[in-house]
Design an enzyme around this catalytic site. Sequence first.
Site, PDB file in Angstrom:
ATOM      1  N   GLY A  11      45.425  31.916  35.659  1.00  0.00           N
ATOM      2  CA  GLY A  11      44.536  32.905  36.372  1.00  0.00           C
ATOM      3  C   GLY A  11      43.162  32.798  36.163  1.00  0.00           C
ATOM      4  O   GLY A  11      42.752  31.689  36.045  1.00  0.00           O
ATOM      5  N   CYS A  12      42.438  33.898  36.301  1.00  0.00           N
ATOM      6  CA  CYS A  12      40.982  33.817  36.355  1.00  0.00           C
ATOM      7  C   CYS A  12      40.581  33.375  34.885  1.00  0.00           C
ATOM      8  O   CYS A  12      41.208  33.737  33.921  1.00  0.00           O
ATOM      9  CB  CYS A  12      40.344  35.108  36.596  1.00  0.00           C
ATOM     10  SG  CYS A  12      38.596  35.249  36.493  1.00  0.00           S
ATOM     11  N   PHE A  13      39.565  32.196  34.901  1.00  0.00           N
ATOM     12  CA  PHE A  13      39.273  31.909  33.552  1.00  0.00           C
ATOM     13  C   PHE A  13      38.418  32.939  32.677  1.00  0.00           C
ATOM     14  O   PHE A  13      38.373  32.611  31.576  1.00  0.00           O
ATOM     15  CB  PHE A  13      38.494  30.579  33.530  1.00  0.00           C
ATOM     16  CG  PHE A  13      37.452  30.180  34.551  1.00  0.00           C
ATOM     17  CD1 PHE A  13      36.624  31.413  35.164  1.00  0.00           C
ATOM     18  CD2 PHE A  13      37.165  29.377  35.333  1.00  0.00           C
ATOM     19  CE1 PHE A  13      35.504  31.119  36.062  1.00  0.00           C
ATOM     20  CE2 PHE A  13      36.379  29.146  36.302  1.00  0.00           C
ATOM     21  CZ  PHE A  13      35.365  30.021  36.679  1.00  0.00           C
ATOM     22  N   TRP A  14      37.974  33.839  33.501  1.00  0.00           N
ATOM     23  CA  TRP A  14      37.070  34.975  32.631  1.00  0.00           C
ATOM     24  C   TRP A  14      38.082  35.687  31.624  1.00  0.00           C
ATOM     25  O   TRP A  14      37.795  35.983  30.406  1.00  0.00           O
ATOM     26  CB  TRP A  14      36.594  35.926  33.413  1.00  0.00           C
ATOM     27  CG  TRP A  14      35.341  35.546  34.672  1.00  0.00           C
ATOM     28  CD1 TRP A  14      34.735  34.587  34.394  1.00  0.00           C
ATOM     29  CD2 TRP A  14      35.073  36.180  35.536  1.00  0.00           C
ATOM     30  NE1 TRP A  14      33.853  34.453  35.456  1.00  0.00           N
ATOM     31  CE2 TRP A  14      34.135  35.522  36.198  1.00  0.00           C
ATOM     32  CE3 TRP A  14      35.553  37.555  36.340  1.00  0.00           C
ATOM     33  CZ2 TRP A  14      33.356  35.865  37.329  1.00  0.00           C
ATOM     34  CZ3 TRP A  14      34.796  37.859  37.274  1.00  0.00           C
ATOM     35  CH2 TRP A  14      33.770  37.172  37.789  1.00  0.00           C
ATOM     36  N   CYS A  15      39.400  35.817  32.072  1.00  0.00           N
ATOM     37  CA  CYS A  15      40.575  36.444  31.219  1.00  0.00           C
ATOM     38  C   CYS A  15      40.927  35.454  29.844  1.00  0.00           C
ATOM     39  O   CYS A  15      40.826  36.104  29.103  1.00  0.00           O
ATOM     40  CB  CYS A  15      41.848  36.665  32.459  1.00  0.00           C
ATOM     41  SG  CYS A  15      41.518  37.975  33.386  1.00  0.00           S
TER      42      CYS A  15
END
Length: 177
Positions: A11-15
């Site tokens: 998923g999103c690398f921020w997560c």
Amino acid sequence: MVIREATFGGGCFWCLEAVFQALAGVESVQSGYAGGQVANPTYQQVCTGTTGHAEVVQLAFDTKRIDYRTLLDVFFTIHDPTTRDRQGADVGSQYRSVIFYHDDDQREQAEQIIARLNAGHLWPAPLVTQVAPLPTVYPAERYHQDYYRRYPHQGYCQAVIAPKLAKLRHHFRERLA
């Protein structure tokens, strides 16, 4: 101190970045792009879904404080490894579930845990997580690095990342930094 690296996309690398930064023994986390055909891709290029890259995090971890198996356990706890090219509202091949292994030991451990999770029917569908050799990892733009730490009250951070951190605290309290 023995430092090794691990590379995950889910998923999103921020997560993923926020979750792995919270673990004791993880020395650094860098968001980036891996697994595509374009050298030095930009975020805008990756978002088109045409470069083949996944959003990933590359971790440096101290094996004296945290092992690779624990990192895999965290990875499979905080994202849905059964949805192809998607995590929640984030849709596209850049959000696929993937483990880029750095050596045969990492490959074997990843394959073992996937087989165990599938055999245990812990998820409502089979895992679609790819296990592939480490390609070149291109660092994401500076504004993507440490995103949650810099913007914890931003809407996406509150709606998507904060629940993953709560799940991490619930399941891995003893592993937090």
